[in-house]
Design a protein around this motif. Sequence first.
Motif, PDB file in Angstrom:
ATOM      1  N   PHE A 117      -6.122 -23.328  20.845  1.00 55.61           N
ATOM      2  CA  PHE A 117      -6.264 -22.142  20.002  1.00 55.61           C
ATOM      3  C   PHE A 117      -6.288 -20.856  20.834  1.00 55.61           C
ATOM      4  O   PHE A 117      -6.835 -20.818  21.929  1.00 55.61           O
ATOM      5  N   ASP A 118      -5.685 -19.804  20.270  1.00 52.77           N
ATOM      6  CA  ASP A 118      -5.708 -18.483  20.914  1.00 52.77           C
ATOM      7  C   ASP A 118      -7.075 -17.816  20.745  1.00 52.77           C
ATOM      8  O   ASP A 118      -7.526 -17.078  21.618  1.00 52.77           O
ATOM      9  N   VAL A 119      -7.680 -18.062  19.591  1.00 58.97           N
ATOM     10  CA  VAL A 119      -8.966 -17.447  19.245  1.00 58.97           C
ATOM     11  C   VAL A 119      -9.861 -18.494  18.606  1.00 58.97           C
ATOM     12  O   VAL A 119      -9.409 -19.277  17.763  1.00 58.97           O
ATOM     13  N   VAL A 120     -11.126 -18.511  19.010  1.00 60.36           N
ATOM     14  CA  VAL A 120     -12.131 -19.368  18.374  1.00 60.36           C
ATOM     15  C   VAL A 120     -13.278 -18.474  17.917  1.00 60.36           C
ATOM     16  O   VAL A 120     -13.760 -17.641  18.683  1.00 60.36           O
ATOM     17  N   THR A 121     -13.698 -18.635  16.664  1.00 58.31           N
ATOM     18  CA  THR A 121     -14.860 -17.896  16.168  1.00 58.31           C
ATOM     19  C   THR A 121     -15.963 -18.884  15.801  1.00 58.31           C
ATOM     20  O   THR A 121     -15.687 -19.967  15.271  1.00 58.31           O
ATOM     21  N   CYS A 122     -17.179 -18.496  16.092  1.00 56.70           N
ATOM     22  CA  CYS A 122     -18.349 -19.322  15.770  1.00 56.70           C
ATOM     23  C   CYS A 122     -19.452 -18.358  15.341  1.00 56.70           C
ATOM     24  O   CYS A 122     -20.247 -17.891  16.154  1.00 56.70           O
ATOM     25  N   MET A 123     -19.457 -18.029  14.059  1.00 56.29           N
ATOM     26  CA  MET A 123     -20.304 -16.947  13.556  1.00 56.29           C
ATOM     27  C   MET A 123     -21.442 -17.490  12.683  1.00 56.29           C
ATOM     28  O   MET A 123     -21.220 -18.311  11.798  1.00 56.29           O
ATOM     29  N   GLU A 124     -22.646 -16.996  12.943  1.00 61.50           N
ATOM     30  CA  GLU A 124     -23.821 -17.374  12.142  1.00 61.50           C
ATOM     31  C   GLU A 124     -24.000 -18.886  12.096  1.00 61.50           C
ATOM     32  O   GLU A 124     -24.356 -19.440  11.061  1.00 61.50           O
ATOM     33  N   MET A 125     -23.755 -19.555  13.202  1.00 67.43           N
ATOM     34  CA  MET A 125     -23.838 -21.014  13.201  1.00 67.43           C
ATOM     35  C   MET A 125     -24.747 -21.567  14.291  1.00 67.43           C
ATOM     36  O   MET A 125     -25.462 -22.537  14.076  1.00 67.43           O
ATOM     37  N   LEU A 126     -24.729 -20.956  15.471  1.00 71.35           N
ATOM     38  CA  LEU A 126     -25.462 -21.510  16.619  1.00 71.35           C
ATOM     39  C   LEU A 126     -26.956 -21.675  16.345  1.00 71.35           C
ATOM     40  O   LEU A 126     -27.584 -22.596  16.873  1.00 71.35           O
ATOM     41  N   GLU A 127     -27.513 -20.779  15.518  1.00 72.85           N
ATOM     42  CA  GLU A 127     -28.950 -20.861  15.226  1.00 72.85           C
ATOM     43  C   GLU A 127     -29.288 -21.969  14.232  1.00 72.85           C
ATOM     44  O   GLU A 127     -30.457 -22.144  13.873  1.00 72.85           O
ATOM     45  N   HIS A 128     -28.277 -22.723  13.808  1.00 72.83           N
ATOM     46  CA  HIS A 128     -28.511 -23.804  12.840  1.00 72.83           C
ATOM     47  C   HIS A 128     -28.264 -25.200  13.423  1.00 72.83           C
ATOM     48  O   HIS A 128     -28.378 -26.184  12.694  1.00 72.83           O
ATOM     49  N   VAL A 129     -27.900 -25.284  14.715  1.00 74.83           N
ATOM     50  CA  VAL A 129     -27.613 -26.602  15.301  1.00 74.83           C
ATOM     51  C   VAL A 129     -28.672 -26.979  16.336  1.00 74.83           C
ATOM     52  O   VAL A 129     -29.289 -26.111  16.949  1.00 74.83           O
ATOM     53  N   PRO A 130     -28.887 -28.292  16.548  1.00 75.22           N
ATOM     54  CA  PRO A 130     -29.900 -28.737  17.517  1.00 75.22           C
ATOM     55  C   PRO A 130     -29.581 -28.337  18.959  1.00 75.22           C
ATOM     56  O   PRO A 130     -30.485 -28.056  19.741  1.00 75.22           O
ATOM     57  N   ASP A 131     -28.296 -28.303  19.323  1.00 74.86           N
ATOM     58  CA  ASP A 131     -27.908 -28.041  20.709  1.00 74.86           C
ATOM     59  C   ASP A 131     -26.801 -26.977  20.767  1.00 74.86           C
ATOM     60  O   ASP A 131     -25.613 -27.308  20.810  1.00 74.86           O
ATOM     61  N   PRO A 132     -27.179 -25.685  20.780  1.00 74.33           N
ATOM     62  CA  PRO A 132     -26.170 -24.616  20.806  1.00 74.33           C
ATOM     63  C   PRO A 132     -25.242 -24.690  22.017  1.00 74.33           C
ATOM     64  O   PRO A 132     -24.055 -24.386  21.906  1.00 74.33           O
ATOM     65  N   SER A 133     -25.777 -25.095  23.176  1.00 72.73           N
ATOM     66  CA  SER A 133     -24.947 -25.119  24.389  1.00 72.73           C
ATOM     67  C   SER A 133     -23.776 -26.086  24.237  1.00 72.73           C
ATOM     68  O   SER A 133     -22.691 -25.859  24.785  1.00 72.73           O
ATOM     69  N   SER A 134     -23.975 -27.165  23.488  1.00 74.11           N
ATOM     70  CA  SER A 134     -22.913 -28.137  23.243  1.00 74.11           C
ATOM     71  C   SER A 134     -21.770 -27.510  22.447  1.00 74.11           C
ATOM     72  O   SER A 134     -20.587 -27.774  22.711  1.00 74.11           O
ATOM     73  N   VAL A 135     -22.112 -26.672  21.475  1.00 79.23           N
ATOM     74  CA  VAL A 135     -21.092 -25.989  20.666  1.00 79.23           C
ATOM     75  C   VAL A 135     -20.338 -24.970  21.524  1.00 79.23           C
ATOM     76  O   VAL A 135     -19.113 -24.868  21.453  1.00 79.23           O
TER      77      VAL A 135
END
Length: 234
Positions: A117-135
Amino acid sequence: MKTVNADPAELAKFSDLAHRWWDPESEFRPLHQINPLRLEWIDALVPLAGKRVLDIGCGGGILSDSMARKGAEVTGIDLSSKALRVAQLHALEASTPNVTYREISAEALAIDQPASFDVVTCMEMLEHVPDPSSVVKACSQLVKPGGWVFFSTINRNPKSFLFAIVGAEYVLQMLPKGTHEYAKLIRPSELAAHCRSADLDLSQTKGLEYNPLTRRYWLSQDTSVNYMFATRKT
Protein backbone atom coordinates in the motif's frame (compact mmCIF):
# COMPACT_ATOMS: atom_id res chain seq x y z
CA MET A 1 0.76 -18.94 17.39
CA LYS A 2 -0.08 -15.33 18.22
CA THR A 3 -3.68 -14.72 19.17
CA VAL A 4 -5.65 -12.02 17.41
CA ASN A 5 -4.73 -8.59 18.77
CA ALA A 6 -8.27 -7.58 19.71
CA ASP A 7 -10.32 -7.14 22.85
CA PRO A 8 -13.68 -9.01 22.55
CA ALA A 9 -15.34 -6.44 24.84
CA GLU A 10 -14.19 -3.60 22.56
CA LEU A 11 -15.49 -5.41 19.46
CA ALA A 12 -18.83 -6.05 21.14
CA LYS A 13 -19.09 -2.40 22.19
CA PHE A 14 -18.76 -1.10 18.63
CA SER A 15 -20.77 -3.95 17.09
CA ASP A 16 -23.75 -2.99 19.24
CA LEU A 17 -23.65 0.51 17.79
CA ALA A 18 -22.92 -0.55 14.20
CA HIS A 19 -26.32 0.38 12.79
CA ARG A 20 -25.74 4.00 13.88
CA TRP A 21 -22.37 4.57 12.15
CA TRP A 22 -23.79 6.71 9.35
CA ASP A 23 -26.19 8.74 11.50
CA PRO A 24 -24.35 12.10 11.89
CA GLU A 25 -26.37 12.86 15.03
CA SER A 26 -25.60 9.52 16.71
CA GLU A 27 -22.77 8.49 19.03
CA PHE A 28 -20.54 8.71 15.95
CA ARG A 29 -21.19 12.44 15.46
CA PRO A 30 -17.60 13.31 16.53
CA LEU A 31 -16.20 11.01 13.81
CA HIS A 32 -18.39 12.67 11.18
CA GLN A 33 -17.24 16.10 12.38
CA ILE A 34 -13.50 15.37 12.45
CA ASN A 35 -13.46 13.35 9.23
CA PRO A 36 -13.15 16.32 6.83
CA LEU A 37 -10.27 17.72 8.91
CA ARG A 38 -8.24 14.53 8.94
CA LEU A 39 -9.10 13.73 5.31
CA GLU A 40 -7.82 17.12 4.08
CA TRP A 41 -4.69 16.84 6.28
CA ILE A 42 -3.85 13.42 4.81
CA ASP A 43 -4.65 14.50 1.24
CA ALA A 44 -2.46 17.63 1.59
CA LEU A 45 0.55 15.55 2.66
CA VAL A 46 0.04 12.77 0.12
CA PRO A 47 -2.57 13.41 -2.61
CA LEU A 48 -4.84 10.38 -2.46
CA ALA A 49 -5.94 10.23 -6.10
CA GLY A 50 -4.58 7.06 -7.68
CA LYS A 51 -3.04 5.78 -4.44
CA ARG A 52 -3.56 2.30 -3.01
CA VAL A 53 -4.80 2.91 0.54
CA LEU A 54 -5.46 0.65 3.54
CA ASP A 55 -7.71 1.85 6.37
CA ILE A 56 -7.12 -0.26 9.51
CA GLY A 57 -9.95 -0.38 12.04
CA CYS A 58 -12.28 1.16 9.46
CA GLY A 59 -15.48 0.52 11.42
CA GLY A 60 -18.49 1.64 9.39
CA GLY A 61 -16.26 3.16 6.72
CA ILE A 62 -16.49 6.92 7.34
CA LEU A 63 -12.83 7.62 6.46
CA SER A 64 -12.52 4.76 3.92
CA ASP A 65 -15.50 6.08 1.97
CA SER A 66 -14.22 9.65 1.88
CA MET A 67 -10.71 8.60 0.77
CA ALA A 68 -12.23 6.55 -2.07
CA ARG A 69 -14.16 9.65 -3.13
CA LYS A 70 -10.82 11.48 -3.33
CA GLY A 71 -9.80 9.00 -6.01
CA ALA A 72 -7.92 6.40 -3.95
CA GLU A 73 -8.30 2.65 -4.28
CA VAL A 74 -9.26 1.81 -0.69
CA THR A 75 -9.35 -1.39 1.34
CA GLY A 76 -10.95 -1.07 4.77
CA ILE A 77 -10.32 -3.78 7.36
CA ASP A 78 -11.89 -4.40 10.76
CA LEU A 79 -12.72 -7.29 13.09
CA SER A 80 -16.33 -6.22 13.67
CA SER A 81 -18.56 -8.12 11.23
CA LYS A 82 -21.52 -5.84 11.92
CA ALA A 83 -19.57 -2.63 11.29
CA LEU A 84 -18.19 -4.05 8.04
CA ARG A 85 -21.67 -4.97 6.85
CA VAL A 86 -22.74 -1.38 7.53
CA ALA A 87 -19.72 -0.10 5.58
CA GLN A 88 -20.44 -2.39 2.63
CA LEU A 89 -24.11 -1.45 2.59
CA HIS A 90 -23.28 2.27 2.65
CA ALA A 91 -20.82 1.86 -0.23
CA LEU A 92 -23.55 0.12 -2.24
CA GLU A 93 -26.22 2.70 -1.42
CA ALA A 94 -23.90 5.66 -2.06
CA SER A 95 -22.30 4.05 -5.16
CA THR A 96 -18.85 4.73 -3.71
CA PRO A 97 -16.19 3.70 -6.25
CA ASN A 98 -13.04 1.70 -5.51
CA VAL A 99 -13.68 0.72 -1.90
CA THR A 100 -13.69 -2.84 -0.54
CA TYR A 101 -13.93 -4.19 3.00
CA ARG A 102 -12.41 -7.27 4.65
CA GLU A 103 -12.74 -8.88 8.06
CA ILE A 104 -9.07 -9.45 8.87
CA SER A 105 -6.54 -8.19 11.40
CA ALA A 106 -3.69 -5.86 10.44
CA GLU A 107 -1.19 -8.50 11.56
CA ALA A 108 -2.74 -11.21 9.36
CA LEU A 109 -2.94 -8.92 6.33
CA ALA A 110 0.71 -7.92 6.84
CA ILE A 111 1.70 -11.57 6.36
CA ASP A 112 -0.61 -11.87 3.35
CA GLN A 113 0.16 -8.59 1.56
CA PRO A 114 3.45 -7.02 2.74
CA ALA A 115 4.61 -3.73 1.18
CA SER A 116 1.38 -3.46 -0.83
CA PHE A 117 0.00 0.00 0.00
CA ASP A 118 1.04 3.59 -0.73
CA VAL A 119 -0.83 4.88 2.32
CA VAL A 120 -1.98 3.20 5.53
CA THR A 121 -4.34 4.90 7.98
CA CYS A 122 -5.03 3.72 11.52
CA MET A 123 -7.32 6.27 13.14
CA GLU A 124 -9.00 6.11 16.57
CA MET A 125 -8.04 2.46 16.90
CA LEU A 126 -4.76 2.01 18.81
CA GLU A 127 -6.39 2.92 22.13
CA HIS A 128 -8.81 0.00 21.71
CA VAL A 129 -6.36 -2.90 21.19
CA PRO A 130 -4.37 -4.92 23.77
CA ASP A 131 -1.03 -4.42 21.98
CA PRO A 132 -0.72 -1.13 20.03
CA SER A 133 2.93 -1.79 19.11
CA SER A 134 1.86 -4.91 17.21
CA VAL A 135 -0.52 -2.84 15.06
CA VAL A 136 2.14 -0.18 14.42
CA LYS A 137 4.57 -2.90 13.30
CA ALA A 138 1.91 -4.38 10.99
CA CYS A 139 1.28 -0.93 9.48
CA SER A 140 4.98 -0.64 8.71
CA GLN A 141 5.00 -4.07 7.09
CA LEU A 142 1.95 -3.25 4.96
CA VAL A 143 3.15 0.06 3.52
CA LYS A 144 5.60 0.31 0.62
CA PRO A 145 9.07 1.76 1.27
CA GLY A 146 8.72 5.54 1.23
CA GLY A 147 4.96 5.20 1.81
CA TRP A 148 2.95 7.03 4.45
CA VAL A 149 1.31 5.73 7.64
CA PHE A 150 -1.13 7.95 9.56
CA PHE A 151 -2.21 7.40 13.16
CA SER A 152 -4.66 9.22 15.41
CA THR A 153 -5.26 8.47 19.07
CA ILE A 154 -5.66 10.09 22.50
CA ASN A 155 -2.94 11.26 24.88
CA ARG A 156 -2.78 9.89 28.44
CA ASN A 157 -2.61 12.66 31.04
CA PRO A 158 -4.95 14.40 33.52
CA LYS A 159 -6.21 16.85 30.87
CA SER A 160 -7.14 14.08 28.43
CA PHE A 161 -8.90 12.19 31.23
CA LEU A 162 -10.93 15.32 31.97
CA PHE A 163 -11.69 16.20 28.34
CA ALA A 164 -11.85 12.88 26.46
CA ILE A 165 -13.46 10.71 29.14
CA VAL A 166 -15.21 12.80 31.82
CA GLY A 167 -16.19 15.64 29.45
CA ALA A 168 -16.99 13.74 26.25
CA GLU A 169 -18.62 10.66 27.81
CA TYR A 170 -20.22 11.85 31.05
CA VAL A 171 -20.79 15.62 30.90
CA LEU A 172 -21.45 16.35 27.22
CA GLN A 173 -22.52 12.74 26.47
CA MET A 174 -20.95 13.00 23.01
CA LEU A 175 -19.78 9.38 23.29
CA PRO A 176 -21.21 6.33 25.07
CA LYS A 177 -19.89 5.88 28.61
CA GLY A 178 -16.97 3.46 28.59
CA THR A 179 -15.86 4.28 25.03
CA HIS A 180 -12.32 4.94 26.24
CA GLU A 181 -10.32 3.42 29.09
CA TYR A 182 -7.74 5.78 30.59
CA ALA A 183 -5.10 3.06 30.99
CA LYS A 184 -5.26 2.28 27.24
CA LEU A 185 -4.63 5.86 26.13
CA ILE A 186 -1.22 6.45 24.52
CA ARG A 187 1.26 9.25 25.09
CA PRO A 188 2.87 10.73 21.94
CA SER A 189 6.28 9.67 23.27
CA GLU A 190 5.04 6.06 23.50
CA LEU A 191 3.60 6.09 19.98
CA ALA A 192 6.81 7.70 18.67
CA ALA A 193 8.82 4.87 20.26
CA HIS A 194 6.56 2.26 18.63
CA CYS A 195 7.07 4.03 15.27
CA ARG A 196 10.87 4.12 15.62
CA SER A 197 10.92 0.41 16.45
CA ALA A 198 8.88 -0.24 13.29
CA ASP A 199 11.12 1.85 10.98
CA LEU A 200 8.56 4.63 10.62
CA ASP A 201 9.96 8.19 10.62
CA LEU A 202 7.72 10.79 12.24
CA SER A 203 7.13 13.52 9.65
CA GLN A 204 4.39 15.65 11.20
CA THR A 205 2.29 15.84 14.37
CA LYS A 206 -1.10 17.54 14.69
CA GLY A 207 -3.44 18.14 17.57
CA LEU A 208 -7.22 18.07 17.31
CA GLU A 209 -9.15 20.48 19.54
CA TYR A 210 -12.84 20.92 20.32
CA ASN A 211 -14.94 23.82 21.60
CA PRO A 212 -18.08 22.48 23.35
CA LEU A 213 -19.82 25.86 23.07
CA THR A 214 -19.50 26.18 19.28
CA ARG A 215 -19.36 22.36 18.86
CA ARG A 216 -16.49 22.90 16.46
CA TYR A 217 -13.26 20.94 15.90
CA TRP A 218 -10.03 22.28 14.45
CA LEU A 219 -6.43 21.18 13.88
CA SER A 220 -3.68 22.77 15.97
CA GLN A 221 -0.25 22.09 17.44
CA ASP A 222 -1.78 21.15 20.82
CA THR A 223 -1.35 17.38 21.22
CA SER A 224 -2.41 17.27 24.88
CA VAL A 225 -5.69 15.43 24.17
CA ASN A 226 -6.40 14.17 20.62
CA TYR A 227 -3.43 13.96 18.26
CA MET A 228 -2.36 12.60 14.88
CA PHE A 229 0.98 11.36 13.51
CA ALA A 230 2.10 11.36 9.88
CA THR A 231 4.97 8.88 9.42
CA ARG A 232 6.96 7.51 6.49
CA LYS A 233 8.46 4.08 5.98
CA THR A 234 12.24 4.22 5.76
